[in-house]
Write an enzyme that holds these catalytic residues in place. Structure first.
Site, PDB file in Angstrom:
ATOM      1  N   GLY A  14       0.833  -1.203   0.000  1.00 53.36           N
ATOM      2  CA  GLY A  14       0.000   0.000   0.000  1.00 53.36           C
ATOM      3  C   GLY A  14       0.865   1.250   0.000  1.00 53.36           C
ATOM      4  O   GLY A  14       0.586   2.230  -0.698  1.00 53.36           O
ATOM      5  N   ASN A  15       1.954   1.206   0.754  1.00 56.57           N
ATOM      6  CA  ASN A  15       2.846   2.362   0.786  1.00 56.57           C
ATOM      7  C   ASN A  15       3.680   2.462  -0.476  1.00 56.57           C
ATOM      8  O   ASN A  15       4.116   3.545  -0.866  1.00 56.57           O
ATOM      9  CB  ASN A  15       3.753   2.302   2.017  1.00 56.57           C
ATOM     10  CG  ASN A  15       2.996   2.726   3.270  1.00 56.57           C
ATOM     11  OD1 ASN A  15       2.222   3.659   3.234  1.00 56.57           O
ATOM     12  ND2 ASN A  15       3.205   2.008   4.350  1.00 56.57           N
ATOM     13  N   LYS A 126      -5.563  -4.434  14.576  1.00 54.41           N
ATOM     14  CA  LYS A 126      -5.257  -3.600  13.414  1.00 54.41           C
ATOM     15  C   LYS A 126      -5.994  -2.257  13.526  1.00 54.41           C
ATOM     16  O   LYS A 126      -7.229  -2.206  13.468  1.00 54.41           O
ATOM     17  CB  LYS A 126      -5.714  -4.371  12.166  1.00 54.41           C
ATOM     18  CG  LYS A 126      -5.273  -3.787  10.880  1.00 54.41           C
ATOM     19  CD  LYS A 126      -3.945  -4.332  10.412  1.00 54.41           C
ATOM     20  CE  LYS A 126      -3.524  -3.631   9.137  1.00 54.41           C
ATOM     21  NZ  LYS A 126      -2.122  -3.871   8.825  1.00 54.41           N
TER      22      LYS A 126
END
Lengths: 321, 321
Positions: A14-15, A126
């Site tokens: 995602g990054n 999370k």
């Protein structure tokens, strides 16, 4: 067609799909996807590729939007996850098609089965969505049945991160890969569903780790390689110290023994080790810009059954945190 | 498998996926998708099905959310369209899998090529997003290059509704349908892209009519039937008057001659006529609850090359407006 070429699964973090610290705007998203597609395209010769991707920043923004839009009821996480599969599936599919001429690309909206009795549901860890003050956090926990935990001096919602058990769209993915097509799937780890007790499935508010889903998919597709692409060029020992050194090549046991923390490299290490142990293939963890080198074995941290105890770089280099 | 059964394309209207006037909540969306899946499931025996769907209410909500979220830049319509392909693709895929035991289902994020020189781009007509006062509308037109038009005594953004030229994911859809799988695709008419002048494509802010895309898809897949399911049980003559009567069976020329207005039945009529004229197959327009009957020829408005001038019901019945 290229239906007899070896299969590799490439997981885009995602990054990796958004420069760390950069605001998530349409323009930034498109530029990041274009860069990722270029790197994947460079690896396309001689292999069939399946691309998976994270969705942390993207689903985070959708949570903020659905929470801030006062006129409606907030949408559950499984549906927002599916929205990011559409959003990023489209953008990645488009950029891959633009970057690679010799094959068709399709993004598949992917559900992944998890077990409602997974211990993760009893211990959600999370963080997701905006931060709240303690009073508001307690009110939300009461009203919506959310689990809330302190995050620094504020509070945030936490959800479970259960083990992926089965990629429900595997037959479709296998069919397209078998025909030599490029498939984008399991975005955000896949949309989590559980048995509904009636022979079917229902969505559940959880987050599946995308590297573990990518590993499961790679095993099921009999891939010979799994590349976990992120914004760091390798696994490091003594990370964040002046003495940090990259791990170039390593056997699964030795890599696991490093005990990397769950939030950072932990899931990538676990996914890489599982894939290598279950298939004897090659797994690599490294930079998004080096997908071809990761798959060729010439960059990143290469994890192999016959890898050394630990081949560590001798120089410390500057890397982005 | 059922890879040799005839293919039918079923287009679920956006309003068919949400009861007209009902607020768009996660619960309402799921219930509507479940009802639609049940109706599609009843039509599954003996045929392969491809399901397309509208996204009017859903993309409208995403536009409101992205416009109301002040911290960021609004997201373009092509990306929001893709988000609804993920969202509705997931929900429909899940409910179809729950309703039909004997086949696998996959939703494909579908791009559809349109022509940048399509006259629709010079005359945008499709209202999208929130209403504004005139001053704000003019400021937005200036700042973002939007086309704005009066809608009653307020103003709204309008976008083009160009002709679909090519379903870019057709090879993937064909592959899965060929293997006997159920495919959900071309949501919202597909995400519109145009040639980027450099051998590739780029997204464009427009709305493709989902019935016209469904027709194109049905022709390309050599389907023998196209069902356009909505919240009205047939095309009517003298609609909205005490004398309204359903059209049971009709040839394309006679149906076109009714001159139904563009906003309501117009695109469905055009899609049905094109499919019948181009393939000689059967097209039907009617109620979401009657997908099987629409495909069997026993309900709705049946459009056939060898259809009568116009077979009209003799009684006026109450129907939802």
């Amino acid at each position: 067609m290229n239906g007899d070429q070896p299969v590799a699964v490439v997981a885009l973090g995602g990054n990796a799909l958004l420069r760390r610290g950069e605001p998530l705007t349409p323009g930034a998203q498109l530029r990041a996807a274009r860069a990722a597609a270029g790197s994947v395209a460079a690896a396309a010769a001689g292999r069939r590729l399946v691309v998976t991707h994270g969705n942390g920043p993207q689903v985070g923004l959708l949570v903020l939007m659905t929470e801030s839009y006062q006129a409606g009821e907030p949408w559950p996480l499984d549906v927002l996850d599916a929205e990011t599969e559409g959003q990023l599936g489209y953008i990645i599919e488009l950029e891959l098609d633009n970057a690679i001429d010799d094959r068709d690309t399709a993004a598949i909206v992917t559900r992944v089965l998890v077990d409602e009795r997974d211990p993760a549901f009893g211990n959600p860890t999370k963080f997701i969505g905006p931060v709240y003050g303690e009073d508001e956090a307690r009110a939300l926990a009461e009203r919506r049945g959310w689990h809330m935990r302190p995050d620094g001096d504020r509070w945030r919602r936490v959800v479970a991160s259960p083990e992926p058990k089965r990629v429900i769209q595997l037959p479709a993915i296998r069919q397209l890969v078998g025909a030599g097509m490029m498939v984008v799937c399991a975005g955000g780890g896949g949309v989590p569903v559980v048995d509904d007790g009636d022979g079917g499935h229902r969505g559940v508010e959880a987050v599946i780790d995308k590297d573990l889903s990518s590993c499961l998919l790679a095993v099921e597709l009999e891939a010979d390689a799994l590349a976990l692409a992120t914004d760091v060029d390798a696994v490091y020992v003594d990370w964040g110290t002046p003495n940090q050194r990259p791990v170039h090549a390593v056997a699964p046991d030795a890599l696991r023994a490093l005990g990397l923390p769950p939030g950072s490299m932990g899931p990538k290490v676990e996914a890489a080790c599982r894939f290598v142990e279950q298939t004897g293939g090659r797994a690599a963890i490294g930079a998004l810009e080096q997908v071809r080198e990761l798959l060729d074995g010439s960059a990143g941290t290469q994890v192999r059954l016959d890898g050394p105890e630990m081949a560590i770089g001798t120089t410390t280099k500057e890397v982005a945190p």
